[in-house]
Design a protein around this motif. Sequence first.
Motif, PDB file in Angstrom:
ATOM      1  N   ALA A  47      46.941  41.799  38.630  1.00  0.00           N
ATOM      2  CA  ALA A  47      47.697  43.004  38.151  1.00  0.00           C
ATOM      3  C   ALA A  47      48.138  42.622  36.743  1.00  0.00           C
ATOM      4  O   ALA A  47      47.743  43.359  35.827  1.00  0.00           O
ATOM      5  CB  ALA A  47      49.045  43.204  38.871  1.00  0.00           C
ATOM      6  N   SER A  48      48.380  41.289  36.434  1.00  0.00           N
ATOM      7  CA  SER A  48      48.743  40.560  35.137  1.00  0.00           C
ATOM      8  C   SER A  48      47.478  40.819  34.240  1.00  0.00           C
ATOM      9  O   SER A  48      47.701  41.007  33.180  1.00  0.00           O
ATOM     10  CB  SER A  48      49.469  39.310  35.008  1.00  0.00           C
ATOM     11  OG  SER A  48      48.549  38.515  35.382  1.00  0.00           O
ATOM     12  N   VAL A  49      46.436  40.406  34.760  1.00  0.00           N
ATOM     13  CA  VAL A  49      45.175  40.589  33.981  1.00  0.00           C
ATOM     14  C   VAL A  49      44.639  41.885  33.865  1.00  0.00           C
ATOM     15  O   VAL A  49      43.661  42.272  32.852  1.00  0.00           O
ATOM     16  CB  VAL A  49      43.921  39.476  34.393  1.00  0.00           C
ATOM     17  CG1 VAL A  49      44.463  38.015  34.071  1.00  0.00           C
ATOM     18  CG2 VAL A  49      43.611  39.819  35.808  1.00  0.00           C
ATOM     19  N   SER A  50      45.061  42.698  34.847  1.00  0.00           N
ATOM     20  CA  SER A  50      44.569  44.067  34.796  1.00  0.00           C
ATOM     21  C   SER A  50      45.056  44.829  33.455  1.00  0.00           C
ATOM     22  O   SER A  50      44.449  45.985  32.790  1.00  0.00           O
ATOM     23  CB  SER A  50      44.938  44.827  35.949  1.00  0.00           C
ATOM     24  OG  SER A  50      43.981  44.272  37.113  1.00  0.00           O
ATOM     25  N   ILE A  51      46.307  44.551  33.249  1.00  0.00           N
ATOM     26  CA  ILE A  51      47.035  45.290  32.289  1.00  0.00           C
ATOM     27  C   ILE A  51      46.399  45.486  30.843  1.00  0.00           C
ATOM     28  O   ILE A  51      46.240  46.514  30.369  1.00  0.00           O
ATOM     29  CB  ILE A  51      48.513  44.765  31.867  1.00  0.00           C
ATOM     30  CG1 ILE A  51      49.512  45.015  33.103  1.00  0.00           C
ATOM     31  CG2 ILE A  51      49.335  45.175  30.750  1.00  0.00           C
ATOM     32  CD1 ILE A  51      50.610  44.181  33.313  1.00  0.00           C
ATOM     33  N   LEU A  93      50.512  36.317  45.305  1.00  0.00           N
ATOM     34  CA  LEU A  93      50.344  35.648  44.214  1.00  0.00           C
ATOM     35  C   LEU A  93      49.162  36.193  43.510  1.00  0.00           C
ATOM     36  O   LEU A  93      48.946  36.370  42.339  1.00  0.00           O
ATOM     37  CB  LEU A  93      50.376  34.244  44.254  1.00  0.00           C
ATOM     38  CG  LEU A  93      49.960  33.170  43.052  1.00  0.00           C
ATOM     39  CD1 LEU A  93      51.264  33.406  42.121  1.00  0.00           C
ATOM     40  CD2 LEU A  93      49.777  31.884  43.429  1.00  0.00           C
ATOM     41  N   LEU A  94      47.909  36.246  44.099  1.00  0.00           N
ATOM     42  CA  LEU A  94      46.739  36.553  43.583  1.00  0.00           C
ATOM     43  C   LEU A  94      46.843  38.098  43.379  1.00  0.00           C
ATOM     44  O   LEU A  94      46.167  38.460  42.420  1.00  0.00           O
ATOM     45  CB  LEU A  94      45.500  36.273  44.750  1.00  0.00           C
ATOM     46  CG  LEU A  94      45.325  34.877  45.095  1.00  0.00           C
ATOM     47  CD1 LEU A  94      44.110  34.677  46.033  1.00  0.00           C
ATOM     48  CD2 LEU A  94      45.117  34.108  43.746  1.00  0.00           C
ATOM     49  N   THR A  95      47.602  38.775  44.147  1.00  0.00           N
ATOM     50  CA  THR A  95      47.838  40.420  43.660  1.00  0.00           C
ATOM     51  C   THR A  95      48.292  40.354  42.326  1.00  0.00           C
ATOM     52  O   THR A  95      48.194  41.215  41.220  1.00  0.00           O
ATOM     53  CB  THR A  95      48.483  41.112  44.911  1.00  0.00           C
ATOM     54  OG1 THR A  95      47.660  41.075  46.037  1.00  0.00           O
ATOM     55  CG2 THR A  95      48.544  42.542  44.524  1.00  0.00           C
TER      56      THR A  95
END
Length: 165
Positions: free
Chosen positions: A72-76, A66-68
């Motif tokens: 990933a979603s905020v890294s986009i 979940l944390l990964t």
Amino acid sequence: MNKTRPVPINSALTGPPIPVQAKIAAAWTSFMFLYIYVDFFNLYKPGVLDGILNGLVWKFDVSPTLLTFMLASVSIPALMVMLSMTLPARVNRATNLVVASLLIPYSAFNAAGATWEWASFYGLSIGVEVLILAFILRSAWTWPRTYSDAADVATADGLQQQAHA
């Protein structure tokens, strides 16, 4: 002898043309800040911190997966800031069109399970996110095909701004 032209009192305030890449990178930066702040302010909702302390985020168990996924979603948007300034124009345009299109339904998912009590919070946050993504889509879609087209667009934008001033 220096001759200077008098500046008309009603002259329009203009600036240099802004490259499409910079406009899109600025929009991704705005999106990223909003995205983070929405998550931060969500922590103030009653029960959210208790859920996190008990190992739950929304209805999901806190786990490395979940944390990964969350990272990933905020890294986009963070990556899109950099990619918008560095990718070649053709790839840049396509990447922005695809990523912004995919993030619109993803942003709307933030309202899943929300009550009407929180409609203003989610409506405003999702609405602004979608407006920023729409700006990115429009900017990428109307990306000038050639350098001379870009100069024509910048000139037309400047003339249009002068006409409205």
